[in-house]
Enzyme design. Structure first.
Site, PDB file in Angstrom:
ATOM      1  N   CYS A  11     -57.424  29.643  51.960  1.00 20.56           N
ATOM      2  CA  CYS A  11     -58.224  28.486  52.364  1.00 20.56           C
ATOM      3  C   CYS A  11     -57.288  27.393  52.878  1.00 20.56           C
ATOM      4  CB  CYS A  11     -59.024  28.000  51.165  1.00 20.56           C
ATOM      5  SG  CYS A  11     -59.766  26.379  51.381  1.00 20.56           S
ATOM      6  N   CYS A  17     -61.891  22.016  56.355  1.00 19.40           N
ATOM      7  CA  CYS A  17     -63.260  22.090  56.855  1.00 19.40           C
ATOM      8  C   CYS A  17     -64.236  21.268  56.016  1.00 19.40           C
ATOM      9  CB  CYS A  17     -63.749  23.537  56.875  1.00 19.40           C
ATOM     10  SG  CYS A  17     -62.441  24.742  56.880  1.00 19.40           S
ATOM     11  N   THR A  29     -61.459  20.849  47.044  1.00 21.14           N
ATOM     12  CA  THR A  29     -60.531  21.609  47.880  1.00 21.14           C
ATOM     13  C   THR A  29     -59.703  20.664  48.749  1.00 21.14           C
ATOM     14  OG1 THR A  29     -62.100  23.423  47.952  1.00 21.14           O
ATOM     15  CG2 THR A  29     -60.432  23.385  49.671  1.00 21.14           C
ATOM     16  N   GLU A  39     -57.640  23.310  44.258  1.00 24.30           N
ATOM     17  CA  GLU A  39     -58.735  22.393  43.952  1.00 24.30           C
ATOM     18  C   GLU A  39     -58.333  21.378  42.889  1.00 24.30           C
ATOM     19  OE1 GLU A  39     -59.436  25.668  44.690  1.00 24.30           O
ATOM     20  OE2 GLU A  39     -60.502  25.118  46.512  1.00 24.30           O
ATOM     21  N   HIS A  42     -71.135  24.063  55.809  1.00 24.96           N
ATOM     22  CA  HIS A  42     -70.070  24.727  55.054  1.00 24.96           C
ATOM     23  C   HIS A  42     -70.374  26.214  54.852  1.00 24.96           C
ATOM     24  CE1 HIS A  42     -66.207  24.191  53.399  1.00 24.96           C
ATOM     25  NE2 HIS A  42     -66.519  24.641  52.202  1.00 24.96           N
ATOM     26  N   TYR A  76     -68.080  29.896  56.073  1.00 29.51           N
ATOM     27  CA  TYR A  76     -67.549  30.968  55.231  1.00 29.51           C
ATOM     28  C   TYR A  76     -67.540  32.331  55.929  1.00 29.51           C
ATOM     29  CZ  TYR A  76     -66.531  28.643  50.854  1.00 29.51           C
ATOM     30  OH  TYR A  76     -65.942  27.874  49.881  1.00 29.51           O
ATOM     31  N   CYS A  96     -63.903  31.693  58.025  1.00 29.69           N
ATOM     32  CA  CYS A  96     -62.602  31.659  57.339  1.00 29.69           C
ATOM     33  C   CYS A  96     -62.409  32.922  56.508  1.00 29.69           C
ATOM     34  CB  CYS A  96     -62.466  30.398  56.479  1.00 29.69           C
ATOM     35  SG  CYS A  96     -63.482  30.374  54.989  1.00 29.69           S
ATOM     36  N   GLU A  99     -63.956  31.513  44.988  1.00 30.95           N
ATOM     37  CA  GLU A  99     -64.409  30.616  46.058  1.00 30.95           C
ATOM     38  C   GLU A  99     -65.484  31.283  46.924  1.00 30.95           C
ATOM     39  OE1 GLU A  99     -61.632  29.457  49.239  1.00 30.95           O
ATOM     40  OE2 GLU A  99     -62.052  27.421  48.591  1.00 30.95           O
TER      41      GLU A  99
HETATM   42 FE1  SF4 Z   1     -61.567  26.666  52.717  1.00 31.73          FE
HETATM   43 FE2  SF4 Z   1     -63.134  28.276  54.140  1.00 31.73          FE
HETATM   44 FE3  SF4 Z   1     -64.141  26.091  52.934  1.00 31.73          FE
HETATM   45 FE4  SF4 Z   1     -62.519  25.902  55.074  1.00 31.73          FE
HETATM   46  S1  SF4 Z   1     -64.592  26.802  55.013  1.00 31.73           S
HETATM   47  S2  SF4 Z   1     -62.441  24.670  53.228  1.00 31.73           S
HETATM   48  S3  SF4 Z   1     -61.078  27.558  54.692  1.00 31.73           S
HETATM   49  S4  SF4 Z   1     -63.266  27.899  51.945  1.00 31.73           S
HETATM   50 FE    FE Z   2     -64.447  26.271  50.061  1.00 29.44          FE
END
Ligand code: SF4
Ligand code: FE
Length: 484
Positions: free
Chosen positions: A100, A104, A191, A259, A294, A298, A301, A445
């Site tokens: 991660c 984002c 995060t 985190e 968000h 996912y 990423c 996560e």
């Molecule tokens: Fe982390 Fe993925 Fe969330 Fe971006 S979208 S903060 S890389 S878990």
């Molecule tokens: Fe996350």
């Protein structure tokens, strides 16, 4: 952009002094501390890509506020192309870091607050939108990293924020003054918190009027007086010592996001940094827009991470001599299939994006929820297949210390070798990478980030239009459909 690359970002963190604790002790420099430095490097990649010719088009955008070139991580999506470019950017970053990269969350916070502040002003005659645009211009021009701070501790989950025996279980306003407000409470699982510049505080649930003191959106610098962070413990984090370059699995970047708890003990927020202050009826759309953005991410990423994991396992099967077995090829095929299915839903919810009244673009919320729900399954299935293909020695492998030992090193080299000509060290490294990407806290996560699975299921059912579907079935059979 003031911070032009990863090195400048890392330097900028040395100029600020947030209060951070880890294992009971203060961290004075997150860029050098072994627990936090890997996460700093992962976030630095979001800066580095902006000066990489191959990815610059994805990594930067043109600010609709100033016309200047900015990081896409500070951009308000202006169209579907922006949403899709973001998805592509996140997959590349997942591939390059295998973890991660944290930035984002702030991006999603920026996009959610932007559209909701506009709507509050239209209904209430407030001036949150102009304040927010000023703050955002500052963030864009300096190219700062923002931690999107949403999740409150929540105390007794059966009670609303205002009904909690301990009022601090949700961040709330304790005092309203002419020059600003005082806030108290905490945000959990933040995060990128310890290596951000700014905190964008948002409510975590939809609220009603009695909880109006909890309906607060505002921003403070990470080193504002009264802000304290406690960095979380992760599996195998003691392996991050410099000597553990093999055993840590991913020596350059962390296993997961990094985190922190962020506590606000009577923190002052000036008026120009307040973007919601009591308008409880807007908390629902704010939370939902943030969550949808968000959840869409996912499928991007995490597919980048899966690309790395599939590559690692495929290489391991090559150096173990099992790559050609039909069941191995079939399992690798399944891993790729699951990965690309996830990516499809991330692209799909972006391609079906829509404009809010502010002009900021939202993803399709149903498809974004489906995307994140699938992450909670497919990432685990891909990890299961990876462990299956890697073999049991993932759990029994001796340490790097033994590999390098004068007494037993020759035994480790001999008995953990694979096909001829490949050093045992390579097999150990790749195994540790697979261990880091499939075990410990690595997958938590994917289950709970951007909301636990049940949160998506609630939205999927709510938006599933069951009435319409029942009518479809009835119409086919000639069963009368009541007209409303
Ligand atoms: Fe982390 Fe993925 Fe969330 Fe971006 S979208 S903060 S890389 S878990
Ligand atoms: Fe996350």
């Amino acid at each position: 952009m003031k911070l032009k690359n990863g090195a400048e970002y890392i330097d900028s963190l040395r100029d600020i002094k947030p209060v951070i604790y880890y294992k009971g002790e203060k961290i004075n420099d997150v860029t050098r501390h072994p627990a936090t430095a890997p996460h700093v490097r992962a976030a630095a990649m979001t800066y580095a890509l902006a000066s990489d010719k191959e990815y610059r088009d994805l990594a930067v955008a043109t600010s609709h506020l100033t016309g200047r070139t900015i990081s896409r991580f500070t951009h308000v999506h202006q169209n579907i192309e922006d949403l899709i470019k973001k998805v592509k950017l996140l997959r590349v970053l997942g591939q390059k870091t295998g973890t991660c990269f944290q930035r984002c969350v702030g991006l999603d916070g920026i996009n959610a607050v932007y559209s909701v502040a506009y709507e509050i002003d239209r209904k209430k005659g407030t001036d949150y939108f102009d304040r927010f645009k000023d703050w955002l211009t500052y963030i864009q021009d300096k190219n700062l990293m923002v931690v999107g701070a949403m999740t409150d501790p929540k105390g007794d989950r059966s009670k609303s924020p205002a009904d909690q025996p301990d009022p601090d279980q949700y961040v709330h306003v304790t005092e309203r003054r002419d020059d600003g407000i005082i806030i108290r409470g905490a945000k959990l699982h933040m995060t990128g918190g310890v290596n951000s510049h700014e905190i964008l505080i948002m409510p975590t649930v939809a609220m009603e009027e009695p909880s109006r003191d909890y309906a607060v959106v505002c921003s403070v610098p990470v080193d504002a007086p009264g802000v304290t962070m406690i960095f979380g413990r992760q599996a195998s984090d003691d392996r991050r010592d410099k000597r553990e370059r093999i055993d840590s699995g991913k020596p350059a970047f962390g296993a997961v996001g990094g985190e922190a708890v962020i506590a606000f003990e009577d923190v002052f927020v000036p008026q120009d940094r307040i973007f919601m202050n009591g308008e409880a009826e807007f908390t629902g759309s704010l939370v939902y827009r943030f969550a949808a953005h968000h959840r869409a991410n996912y499928g991007a990423c995490k597919t980048g991470l899966m690309d790395v994991l599939i590559g690692a396992v495929s290489y391991l099967t090559l150096i173990q001599g099992t790559a050609k077995a039909s069941h191995v090829r079939d399992k690798v095929t399944e891993m790729i299939h699951l990965c690309e299915t996830l990516y499809s839903s991330s692209i799909a919810c972006s391609a079906e994006g829509w404009a809010t009244v502010s002009g900021a673009y939202m993803v399709d919320t149903m498809l974004a929820n489906v995307c994140k729900q699938n992450v909670t399954r497919f990432h685990f299935e891909v990890a299961r297949l990876a462990v299956d293909l890697a073999g049991g020695f993932l759990a029994t492998l001796p340490s790097q210390y033994d590999l390098e030992s004068e007494d037993v090193g020759h035994l480790v080299k001999k008995y953990f070798s694979g096909v001829e000509g490949v050093p045992t060290e390579h097999r150990m490294k790749i195994s540790r990478l697979i261990e880091a990407m499939t075990g410990g806290t690595a997958l938590v996560e994917s289950m709970h980030g951007a909301g636990s699975p049940q949160a998506q299921r609630i939205m999927i059912l709510r938006e599933g239009e069951l009435d319409k579907k029942i009518k479809l079935a009835k119409a086919l059979l000639g069963i009368p459909v009541k007209k409303k």
